[in-house]
Design a protein around this motif. Structure first.
Motif, PDB file in Angstrom:
ATOM      1  N   TYR A   1       0.834  -1.210   0.000  1.00 47.99           N
ATOM      2  CA  TYR A   1       0.000   0.000   0.000  1.00 47.99           C
ATOM      3  C   TYR A   1       0.868   1.261   0.000  1.00 47.99           C
TER       4      TYR A   1
ATOM      5  N   ARG B   1       3.420   2.675 -13.964  1.00 48.54           N
ATOM      6  CA  ARG B   1       3.182   2.411 -12.544  1.00 48.54           C
ATOM      7  C   ARG B   1       3.299   3.707 -11.750  1.00 48.54           C
ATOM      8  N   GLY B   2       2.275   3.925 -10.902  1.00 47.70           N
ATOM      9  CA  GLY B   2       2.358   5.012  -9.931  1.00 47.70           C
ATOM     10  C   GLY B   2       3.041   4.434  -8.698  1.00 47.70           C
ATOM     11  N   ASN B   3       2.258   4.272  -7.614  1.00 50.10           N
ATOM     12  CA  ASN B   3       2.845   3.655  -6.424  1.00 50.10           C
ATOM     13  C   ASN B   3       2.475   2.178  -6.295  1.00 50.10           C
TER      14      ASN B   3
ATOM     15  N   GLY C   1      -0.286   0.898  -5.673  1.00 51.74           N
ATOM     16  CA  GLY C   1      -1.236   0.671  -4.580  1.00 51.74           C
ATOM     17  C   GLY C   1      -2.621   0.241  -5.034  1.00 51.74           C
TER      18      GLY C   1
ATOM     19  N   PHE D   1      -2.398  -4.836 -11.907  1.00 53.49           N
ATOM     20  CA  PHE D   1      -2.355  -3.999 -13.108  1.00 53.49           C
ATOM     21  C   PHE D   1      -0.953  -3.539 -13.492  1.00 53.49           C
ATOM     22  N   VAL D   2      -0.094  -3.354 -12.483  1.00 49.92           N
ATOM     23  CA  VAL D   2       1.148  -2.635 -12.774  1.00 49.92           C
ATOM     24  C   VAL D   2       2.309  -3.595 -13.067  1.00 49.92           C
TER      25      VAL D   2
ATOM     26  N   ALA E   1      -7.962  10.345  -2.415  1.00 52.89           N
ATOM     27  CA  ALA E   1      -8.373   9.097  -1.759  1.00 52.89           C
ATOM     28  C   ALA E   1      -7.193   8.590  -0.934  1.00 52.89           C
ATOM     29  N   GLU E   2      -6.625   7.420  -1.283  1.00 52.18           N
ATOM     30  CA  GLU E   2      -5.518   6.889  -0.480  1.00 52.18           C
ATOM     31  C   GLU E   2      -4.340   7.851  -0.487  1.00 52.18           C
TER      32      GLU E   2
ATOM     33  N   ALA F   1      -1.542   7.040  -2.930  1.00 50.66           N
ATOM     34  CA  ALA F   1      -1.893   6.904  -4.356  1.00 50.66           C
ATOM     35  C   ALA F   1      -1.460   8.147  -5.117  1.00 50.66           C
ATOM     36  N   MET F   2      -0.944   7.938  -6.301  1.00 51.25           N
ATOM     37  CA  MET F   2      -0.617   9.092  -7.111  1.00 51.25           C
ATOM     38  C   MET F   2      -1.887   9.630  -7.749  1.00 51.25           C
TER      39      MET F   2
ATOM     40  N   ALA G   1      -2.618   8.443 -11.298  1.00 55.02           N
ATOM     41  CA  ALA G   1      -2.963   7.020 -11.323  1.00 55.02           C
ATOM     42  C   ALA G   1      -4.363   6.812 -10.771  1.00 55.02           C
TER      43      ALA G   1
ATOM     44  N   MET H   1      -6.894   7.947 -13.288  1.00 50.48           N
ATOM     45  CA  MET H   1      -6.962   7.025 -14.419  1.00 50.48           C
ATOM     46  C   MET H   1      -7.645   5.727 -14.010  1.00 50.48           C
TER      47      MET H   1
ATOM     48  N   PHE I   1     -12.671   8.475  -5.631  1.00 52.79           N
ATOM     49  CA  PHE I   1     -13.871   8.648  -4.800  1.00 52.79           C
ATOM     50  C   PHE I   1     -13.425   8.671  -3.347  1.00 52.79           C
TER      51      PHE I   1
ATOM     52  N   ILE J   1      -0.809   7.577 -21.220  1.00 50.82           N
ATOM     53  CA  ILE J   1      -0.139   7.833 -19.937  1.00 50.82           C
ATOM     54  C   ILE J   1      -0.369   9.284 -19.568  1.00 50.82           C
TER      55      ILE J   1
ATOM     56  N   SER K   1      -6.658   4.839   6.822  1.00 49.41           N
ATOM     57  CA  SER K   1      -7.519   3.904   6.095  1.00 49.41           C
ATOM     58  C   SER K   1      -6.779   2.665   5.599  1.00 49.41           C
TER      59      SER K   1
HETATM   60  C1  LIG Z   1      -6.242   0.543   1.379  1.00 50.00           C
HETATM   61  C2  LIG Z   1      -6.698   1.134   0.083  1.00 50.00           C
HETATM   62  C3  LIG Z   1      -7.819   1.954   0.053  1.00 50.00           C
HETATM   63  C4  LIG Z   1      -8.239   2.542  -1.144  1.00 50.00           C
HETATM   64  N1  LIG Z   1      -9.327   3.369  -1.121  1.00 50.00           N
HETATM   65  C5  LIG Z   1      -9.663   4.067  -2.250  1.00 50.00           C
HETATM   66  C6  LIG Z   1     -10.704   5.039  -2.249  1.00 50.00           C
HETATM   67  O1  LIG Z   1     -11.356   5.261  -1.235  1.00 50.00           O
HETATM   68  N2  LIG Z   1     -10.955   5.726  -3.374  1.00 50.00           N
HETATM   69  C7  LIG Z   1     -10.261   5.505  -4.539  1.00 50.00           C
HETATM   70  O2  LIG Z   1     -10.518   6.195  -5.538  1.00 50.00           O
HETATM   71  N3  LIG Z   1      -9.293   4.562  -4.592  1.00 50.00           N
HETATM   72  C8  LIG Z   1      -8.987   3.856  -3.465  1.00 50.00           C
HETATM   73  N4  LIG Z   1      -7.996   2.909  -3.499  1.00 50.00           N
HETATM   74  C9  LIG Z   1      -7.411   2.557  -4.793  1.00 50.00           C
HETATM   75  C10 LIG Z   1      -6.121   3.276  -5.081  1.00 50.00           C
HETATM   76  O3  LIG Z   1      -5.970   4.440  -4.376  1.00 50.00           O
HETATM   77  C11 LIG Z   1      -6.096   3.549  -6.547  1.00 50.00           C
HETATM   78  O4  LIG Z   1      -6.188   2.352  -7.238  1.00 50.00           O
HETATM   79  C12 LIG Z   1      -4.845   4.308  -7.013  1.00 50.00           C
HETATM   80  O5  LIG Z   1      -4.809   4.325  -8.400  1.00 50.00           O
HETATM   81  C13 LIG Z   1      -3.546   3.760  -6.501  1.00 50.00           C
HETATM   82  O6  LIG Z   1      -2.531   4.684  -6.846  1.00 50.00           O
HETATM   83  P1  LIG Z   1      -1.120   4.216  -7.311  1.00 50.00           P
HETATM   84  O7  LIG Z   1      -0.301   5.408  -7.618  1.00 50.00           O
HETATM   85  O8  LIG Z   1      -0.597   3.279  -6.313  1.00 50.00           O
HETATM   86  O9  LIG Z   1      -1.532   3.516  -8.675  1.00 50.00           O
HETATM   87  P2  LIG Z   1      -0.942   2.235  -9.381  1.00 50.00           P
HETATM   88  O10 LIG Z   1      -1.388   1.012  -8.679  1.00 50.00           O
HETATM   89  O11 LIG Z   1       0.493   2.392  -9.633  1.00 50.00           O
HETATM   90  O12 LIG Z   1      -1.692   2.349 -10.786  1.00 50.00           O
HETATM   91  C14 LIG Z   1      -3.083   2.178 -10.877  1.00 50.00           C
HETATM   92  C15 LIG Z   1      -3.446   2.041 -12.342  1.00 50.00           C
HETATM   93  O13 LIG Z   1      -3.242   3.291 -12.996  1.00 50.00           O
HETATM   94  C16 LIG Z   1      -2.301   3.140 -14.051  1.00 50.00           C
HETATM   95  N5  LIG Z   1      -1.464   4.323 -14.018  1.00 50.00           N
HETATM   96  C17 LIG Z   1      -0.533   4.659 -13.086  1.00 50.00           C
HETATM   97  N6  LIG Z   1       0.010   5.853 -13.373  1.00 50.00           N
HETATM   98  C18 LIG Z   1      -0.582   6.270 -14.515  1.00 50.00           C
HETATM   99  C19 LIG Z   1      -0.445   7.415 -15.316  1.00 50.00           C
HETATM  100  N7  LIG Z   1       0.413   8.387 -15.024  1.00 50.00           N
HETATM  101  N8  LIG Z   1      -1.205   7.504 -16.434  1.00 50.00           N
HETATM  102  C20 LIG Z   1      -2.068   6.537 -16.765  1.00 50.00           C
HETATM  103  N9  LIG Z   1      -2.252   5.441 -16.032  1.00 50.00           N
HETATM  104  C21 LIG Z   1      -1.524   5.299 -14.916  1.00 50.00           C
HETATM  105  C22 LIG Z   1      -1.539   1.877 -13.770  1.00 50.00           C
HETATM  106  O14 LIG Z   1      -1.075   1.277 -14.953  1.00 50.00           O
HETATM  107  C23 LIG Z   1      -2.599   1.039 -13.080  1.00 50.00           C
HETATM  108  O15 LIG Z   1      -3.404   0.416 -14.012  1.00 50.00           O
HETATM  109  C24 LIG Z   1      -7.544   2.285  -2.331  1.00 50.00           C
HETATM  110  C25 LIG Z   1      -6.416   1.456  -2.320  1.00 50.00           C
HETATM  111  C26 LIG Z   1      -5.993   0.892  -1.127  1.00 50.00           C
HETATM  112  C27 LIG Z   1      -4.765   0.024  -1.121  1.00 50.00           C
END
Ligand SMILES: Cc1cc2nc3c(=O)[nH]c(=O)nc-3n(C[C@H](O)[C@H](O)[C@H](O)COP(=O)(O)OP(=O)(O)OC[C@H]3O[C@@H](n4cnc5c(N)ncnc54)[C@H](O)[C@@H]3O)c2cc1C
Ligand code: SF4
Ligand code: SF4
Length: 614
Positions: free
Chosen positions: A16, A182-184, A186, A191-192, A241-242, A245-246, A249, A252, A257, A307, A498
């Motif tokens: 996470y 890949r963002g973080n 999370g 997917f990543v 949200a998280e 999370a970026m 990302a 996208m 929410f 992207i 959370s």
């Molecule tokens: C405990 C927990 C609670 C959460 N609660 C919520 C919530 O309440 N609301 C909510 O909206 N989400 C929630 N999420 C989901 C999470 O925040 C999202 O899925 C978010 O995208 C994760 O960010 P990341 O940077 O880690 O994305 P990643 O996991 O790195 O990427 C998510 C997706 O986006 C794509 N992506 C990444 N960067 C880009 C970019 N620059 N351009 C295009 N595509 C890209 C990736 O290929 C992948 O498919 C939760 C997740 C966790 C673990």
């Protein structure tokens, strides 16, 4: 050679990414801060040790570098323990010992030859920002998703500009090299991962405010936590949200929410404009008349449409008189009706129903305490659901005038800081002496009883910190002295609690857009999720429900909990998922406005009306 305890801890990493943001004011891992491969963050080191323990990684120059740059500073222990109760420093020590033993044998690390793709990537981003070293690659090969298999990428690249992303994408398109961005990581949905190139945007962290235009421009490596922190310093907030999370990302992936979506909306409601690199390497922004139409929405699973290289998200001014309150409910239908009523009347900036699992898990410093307190809250205090409302003083006064029992921030702080004492302090016996017709939560919500409660529960930062391991207590006492950590408004803006929802076991979240007009539909949906979980012996619970679009729709989450390292549990999850999918499709066919989030993935930039009403 392999430290079993370390291997066990490492395998439990939830991905996470809380150790990639400075959410406790500890600073970041000194060897990783500033846009490195995930391999250099505690999270990556956990995965690396898992691969070492499985005998799947040779000792390479990359592995030695990762182990050597760890200073054993202990920051990751604090960050990870707060969320998961895990202690990664055991892993970090084991990693160093493993490399030290290797060096003492005077063996030579396996050399990893370059190849055409690596040469091309390095030409674009510079030598140190692309790698094919297995010690780097293995930290991008997996996540806890029980429905996906690990995939080893061939290369990982860290672009620094939109131009570099465009060149990478063009190179991959011209040479048939698969890639993912890949963002973080999370999203934890598998997917990543890519068997080709993983484009990690961690170097692109620029944040630029345009306060006059109520927007902030962020690069794709900017996390929710970092932009929120900068916005709050300037008297604003954004809808996030998280925290790890970026922003790009999250937009996208799922459209962002949160409980603030009650007033700020979802998907395209969140941003003003965004820039992209398309699959052919071309660049466009969404305000361009001939840009691909990312505002549209189709109920189908779609591939990545581009992207996102930058997005301007909306800023909302903070109000000085804003407060948070919690309103307990003994049953789901009354809570849904109440929250819809608030939404129709446009009351509050954030609102949502939280289930018992969330409330106890967020507040409790340990999983054991969370489970005890869930029992106490539901059985002794009668709280099955809590409605959270954040609003200005006019809004909060109006809610109180509705005659509902209210847990205000003072009472919340008492319960939060006194958490370890709640079950044992004897105050539950006091409740028995009161009116039999009232729910116990109606009694504790009486202001005149606050002093009695405070005397019984003895809330204080060191009481709460006392639930952590002994060596952590001093640090967490200081953390909890910060009033923000018990302030409902701050906690909801930054959401640092959370990800504790995954502390007991990894969580598989089912998220749906639902119509709010008829609470029975949601009640039935909730029952079906529980029925399927029970059938497969999976721990499960309602998560939250947030009204959106003035109560016409809501976002509903139901969670299944499984140990992602246990084959038997993974099997149970796989067996249940088909039934869950069929059940959701059945509901979607019967009710307008009911839509599974799997159809919105990669369409998060869409216009919210297109998503909610098609
Ligand atoms: C405990 C927990 C609670 C959460 N609660 C919520 C919530 O309440 N609301 C909510 O909206 N989400 C929630 N999420 C989901 C999470 O925040 C999202 O899925 C978010 O995208 C994760 O960010 P990341 O940077 O880690 O994305 P990643 O996991 O790195 O990427 C998510 C997706 O986006 C794509 N992506 C990444 N960067 C880009 C970019 N620059 N351009 C295009 N595509 C890209 C990736 O290929 C992948 O498919 C939760 C997740 C966790 C673990
Ligand atoms: S469990 Fe979370 S905080 Fe701990 S190392 Fe893994 S990603 Fe980091
Ligand atoms: S102990 Fe090592 S891995 Fe953990 S934060 Fe410090 S330097 Fe980073």
């Amino acid at each position: 050679m392999i430290n079993k305890e370390a291997a066990m801890i490492a395998s439990q990493c939830r991905h996470y990414a809380m150790c990639k943001i400075d959410y406790l004011g500890t600073g970041l891992c000194p060897s990783a801060a500033g846009g490195a491969f995930v391999s250099f963050y505690p999270q990556g080191r956990m995965d690396l040790y898992t691969y070492i323990a499985a005998g799947r990684i040779p000792v390479t120059a990359g592995l030695i570098d990762i182990a050597d740059t760890c200073t054993l500073c202990g920051i990751c222990d604090r960050q990870c323990c707060f969320i998961t109760e895990l202690r990664p420093v055991v892993v970090m020590k084991a990693l160093k010992e493993y490399v030290a033993a290797f060096k003492s044998r005077n063996e030579k690390p396996v050399s990893v030859a370059s190849d055409d793709v690596l040469d091309a990537l390095r030409n674009i981003v510079g030598g140190k920002n692309a790698s094919n070293d297995p010690a780097i690659l293995c930290t991008y090969a997996n996540d806890p998703c029980p429905l996906s298999q690990p995939v080893f990428p061939s290369h990982v690249v860290l672009p620094g500009t939109e131009e570099e992303i465009s060149l990478i994408v063009r190179y991959c398109a011209d040479n048939n090299v698969p890639y993912t961005v890949r963002g973080n990581g999370g999203s934890v949905m598998g997917f990543v991962m890519s068997k080709g190139v993983v484009i990690d945007v961690n170097r692109m962290q620029n944040i630029e405010f345009d306060e006059e235009n109520f927007c902030v421009h962020v690069e794709p490596g900017v996390t929710a936590f970092n932009v929120q922190r900068e916005a709050v310093k300037r008297g604003f907030r954004v809808n996030t949200a998280e925290p790890s999370a970026m922003i790009a990302a999250n937009l996208m992936c799922s459209g962002i929410f949160s409980l603030f979506s009650h007033s700020y909306g979802i998907s395209a409601d969140n941003y003003i404009n965004a820039r992209f690199v398309g699959p052919d390497g071309s660049r466009f922004n969404l305000n361009q008349i001939d840009a691909p139409n990312l505002f549209s929405y189709n109920k189908e699973e779609k591939p990545l449409s581009g992207i996102c290289t930058g997005v301007s998200i909306k800023l909302y001014p903070l109000l000085e008189d804003e407060k948070g309150i919690l309103i307990p409910f003994p049953d789901f239908i009354t809570a849904i009706t109440f929250i819809r009523d608030l939404a129709i009347r446009r009351m509050g900036s954030a609102a949502g129903i939280l289930g018992g699992e969330y409330i106890s898990t967020f507040m409790a410093p340990t999983a054991g305490l969370a489970s005890t307190m869930k029992e106490v809250f539901s059985k002794n205090v009668g709280i099955q659901y809590l409605v959270l409302v954040i609003g200005d003083s006019w809004c909060i006064e109006s809610v109180i005038k509705m005659g509902v029992p209210v847990i205000d921030n003072r009472l919340f702080r008492t319960l939060f800081l006194g958490f370890p004492n709640i079950a044992s302090s004897g105050w539950l016996d006091i409740l028995k002496d009161f009116d039999d017709d009232a729910y116990p939560f109606e009694i504790i919500a009486k202001k005149e009883l606050y002093p009695l409660l405070e005397a019984a529960i003895r809330p204080s930062p060191d009481v709460l910190a006392g639930a952590f391991d002994e060596d952590m207590r001093e640090f967490f006492t200081e953390v909890y002295k910060n009033e923000a950590m018990t302030d409902l408004v701050w906690l909801n803006m930054f959401r640092i609690l959370s990800s504790r929802m995954g502390r007991y076991k990894h969580v598989v979240a089912f998220i749906l857009y639902v119509p709010l007009a008829d609470p029975i539909i949601i009640f039935d949906l909730d029952k079906q999720f529980k029925r399927i979980a029970d059938k497969h012996d999976i721990k499960a619970d309602f998560g939250f429900l947030t009204p959106i679009d003035q109560g016409k729709r809501g976002v509903f989450e139901y969670d299944y909990y499984i140990d992602h390292t246990d084959e038997h549990e993974i099997e149970k999850m796989r067996a249940s998922i088909g039934e869950v999918a069929a059940m959701i499709e059945d509901f979607s066919g019967r009710y307008k406005g009911l839509k599974w989030i799997k159809y919105t993935l990669y369409q998060g930039f869409c216009r919210s009306e297109n998503l909610l009403y098609t």
